[in-house]
Design a protein around this motif. Sequence first.
Motif, mmCIF file in Angstrom:
data_model
loop_
_atom_site.group_PDB
_atom_site.id
_atom_site.type_symbol
_atom_site.label_atom_id
_atom_site.label_comp_id
_atom_site.label_asym_id
_atom_site.label_seq_id
_atom_site.Cartn_x
_atom_site.Cartn_y
_atom_site.Cartn_z
ATOM 1 N N LEU A 1 0.977 -1.121 0.244
ATOM 2 C CA LEU A 1 -0.028 -0.062 0.018
ATOM 3 C C LEU A 1 1.020 1.312 -0.003
ATOM 4 O O LEU A 1 0.553 2.159 -0.972
ATOM 5 C CB LEU A 1 -0.898 0.221 1.231
ATOM 6 C CG LEU A 1 -2.289 -0.714 1.068
ATOM 7 C CD1 LEU A 1 -2.725 -0.495 2.281
ATOM 8 C CD2 LEU A 1 -3.093 -0.083 -0.235
ATOM 9 N N ALA B 1 0.360 1.407 -9.909
ATOM 10 C CA ALA B 1 -0.424 1.942 -8.442
ATOM 11 C C ALA B 1 -1.668 0.829 -8.519
ATOM 12 O O ALA B 1 -1.913 0.327 -7.618
ATOM 13 C CB ALA B 1 -0.441 3.090 -8.143
ATOM 14 N N THR B 2 -2.529 1.178 -9.768
ATOM 15 C CA THR B 2 -3.743 0.586 -9.678
ATOM 16 C C THR B 2 -3.762 -0.725 -9.777
ATOM 17 O O THR B 2 -4.418 -1.486 -8.985
ATOM 18 C CB THR B 2 -4.397 1.193 -11.044
ATOM 19 O OG1 THR B 2 -4.318 2.466 -11.387
ATOM 20 C CG2 THR B 2 -6.012 0.742 -11.019
ATOM 21 N N MET C 1 -2.930 -2.321 -6.305
ATOM 22 C CA MET C 1 -4.190 -1.924 -5.366
ATOM 23 C C MET C 1 -4.814 -3.143 -5.768
ATOM 24 O O MET C 1 -5.457 -3.628 -4.792
ATOM 25 C CB MET C 1 -4.931 -0.576 -5.700
ATOM 26 C CG MET C 1 -5.762 -0.315 -4.720
ATOM 27 S SD MET C 1 -5.071 -0.015 -3.262
ATOM 28 C CE MET C 1 -6.510 -0.532 -2.189
ATOM 29 N N MET D 1 -6.130 -6.214 -2.784
ATOM 30 C CA MET D 1 -7.334 -6.450 -2.314
ATOM 31 C C MET D 1 -7.832 -7.632 -1.511
ATOM 32 O O MET D 1 -8.185 -7.511 -0.396
ATOM 33 C CB MET D 1 -8.449 -5.890 -3.162
ATOM 34 C CG MET D 1 -9.538 -5.107 -2.812
ATOM 35 S SD MET D 1 -9.077 -3.819 -1.762
ATOM 36 C CE MET D 1 -10.359 -3.832 -0.673
#
Lengths: 208, 106
Positions: A58, A130-131, A134, A138
């Motif tokens: 993160l 980054a996407t 992420m 999750m």
Amino acid sequence: MAKRVNSTRMELTRTKKRLATAIRGHKLLKDKQDEMARQFMIYIRRNRELRREVDEILSRAMAKTAMAEAEMGTSALNEALLVPSASAKAEYDTKNIMSIIVPDIKKKDEKETASLPYSLIFSSEYLDSATLDMKSVMPKLLELASVEKTCDMLSDELERTRRRVNALEYVLITEMKDTIKYISMKLEDNERSNLTRLMKVKDMMKEE
Amino acid sequence: MSETKIAAVGDRASVILFHTAGVTTRDVISLEEAESAVRELVVAGYNVIFITEAFIKDMTDLTEKYRREAYPALIPIPDRSGSMGLAEKKVIDNMEKAIGTNIFDK
């Protein structure tokens, strides 16, 4: 010193019964504590592992977003991230660990959606990375949520059980053992004085 | 089994990424705002709420209130400036509370 009690046989029997119950309760609680500690160790290890991974990924993803924002500008970044690229779907339930109700979250298998929700022409490569980071973190985040909460609840319960076990072992049981000793000594003493009195009476009768 | 509702609360820069993952986000700038956002989310039935460390460290009232219940789970996350080590410390604290000592270092 034991509490002030009536030195009677009835009281002695009652205390002995209570002692037996207390010892059985202590053994049960001690077993519960041991099993809970075993389960707790499994969860806390997983918790630490996940926490380290999640924090690292993160922080990295957020730093990348900051870089992307610097390159693209805030409004372009906001626009690019306006539409979610995935839907975070998970199912929640509870499970029972040694009669503590803890959360149980399961990530749903979802169909693949477009990996990046924005045009690649105007966006920074940092944002892509980054996407994707992420998206991949999750499931771990959700597992972390349930594991961390479980650890919170288990640690509270373990502390409570430990206090109970100690109270039984060092206060209640010790006190009752003292009481039993006190009553039986008192009864024996009465017995002896009775015997001496009888002997004395017998001597007196002989003399007559 | 029911659908989990997930949310993230924190400063805009930190939670914007959660939005891309399909998580409901609330960007806040002060502790009061963060607290009321969390309260609203709980009332709205969110079970998992990620909160940045900078805010969750001062939300002891809320975290204590929900500590004994399975849901909602209030989970700290690092913010843009990186992790403050708060969550890691919580793991160690839980360990010490439950076992009496930190056996990770041994």
